[in-house]
Write a protein that holds these residues in place. Structure first.
Motif, short mmCIF file in Angstrom:
data_model
loop_
_atom_site.label_atom_id
_atom_site.label_comp_id
_atom_site.label_asym_id
_atom_site.label_seq_id
_atom_site.Cartn_x
_atom_site.Cartn_y
_atom_site.Cartn_z
N LYS A 1 -4.29 2.90 -6.85
CA LYS A 1 -4.53 2.95 -5.41
C LYS A 1 -3.27 3.39 -4.68
N ARG A 2 -2.14 2.85 -5.06
CA ARG A 2 -0.87 3.25 -4.42
C ARG A 2 -0.57 4.72 -4.68
N GLU B 1 -2.93 6.98 -2.56
CA GLU B 1 -2.69 7.01 -1.11
C GLU B 1 -1.78 8.16 -0.70
N SER B 2 -0.94 8.62 -1.60
CA SER B 2 -0.02 9.71 -1.27
C SER B 2 -0.65 11.09 -1.50
N ARG C 1 -6.73 10.51 0.97
CA ARG C 1 -6.19 9.67 2.05
C ARG C 1 -7.19 8.59 2.47
N LYS D 1 -6.82 4.77 1.61
CA LYS D 1 -6.04 3.81 2.39
C LYS D 1 -6.94 2.88 3.19
N SER D 2 -8.12 3.36 3.56
CA SER D 2 -9.01 2.55 4.40
C SER D 2 -9.72 1.45 3.60
#
Length: 169
Positions: free
Chosen positions: A122-123, A126-127, A132, A135-136
């Motif tokens: 997940k981390r 996110e980048s 994107r 992130k939600s």
């Protein structure tokens, strides 16, 4: 306090008393006898229904049903027994043949490794600009969902693989 508890037999070990075991088996047998059992298929369905009820209602350990051959042997013995001895045959079968199900190592490792791997994925996701939206999704929903999905996929793949091996042998 600990010294006092050590003098009490079986305290905290989860071992049922003989009276409690007799009561539980009597209740299971009465539920078993509510069904109209005329042949082996009815007997087999009744046994499997008991295991479904156990596994659905009892938290923690689940129990595996005995193999069909053992159930057939019990049915033959149960059918040949007199009405008064049928309960004894059933209770003996349930106490000797019922075994708790065991987790295999693959499932255990998957359950331990997946949550940290899901957080790392997940981390990393996110980048990535295309991901994107990740992130939600809150961590408290993402990690358990990924873990359950991984465990289900392991179970299905093991079942398919074991079924494939059994059919080719």
């Amino acid at each position: 306090m600990g010294l006092m508890m050590s003098f009490m037999p079986f305290m905290g070990k989860g071992l049922p008393s003989a009276q409690m075991l007799n009561f539980a088996m009597g209740t299971v047998y009465s539920r078993f006898m509510e069904k109209d059992i005329t042949n082996f298929e009815d007997f087999h369905i009744a046994i499997l229904d008991i295991f479904n009820i156990f596994n659905e209602s009892l938290p923690g350990k689940h129990y595996d049903a005995p193999p069909r051959k053992e159930i057939e042997a019990c049915f033959a013995e149960w059918k040949a027994a007199e009405e008064s001895a049928k309960k004894k045959v059933f209770i003996e079968f349930m106490t000797t043949k019922v075994k708790p199900s065991k987790l295999d190592n693959t499932t255990m490792i998957t359950g331990l490794v997946t949550p940290p791997a899901a957080m790392a994925a997940k981390r990393a996701g996110e980048s990535v600009p295309q991901l994107r939206i990740i992130k939600s999704i809150p961590d408290v929903a993402f990690v358990p969902s990924a873990t359950v999905l991984a465990l289900v996929s392991v179970k299905l793949s093991r079942r398919l693989f074991v079924g494939h091996v059994a059919s080719t042998s």
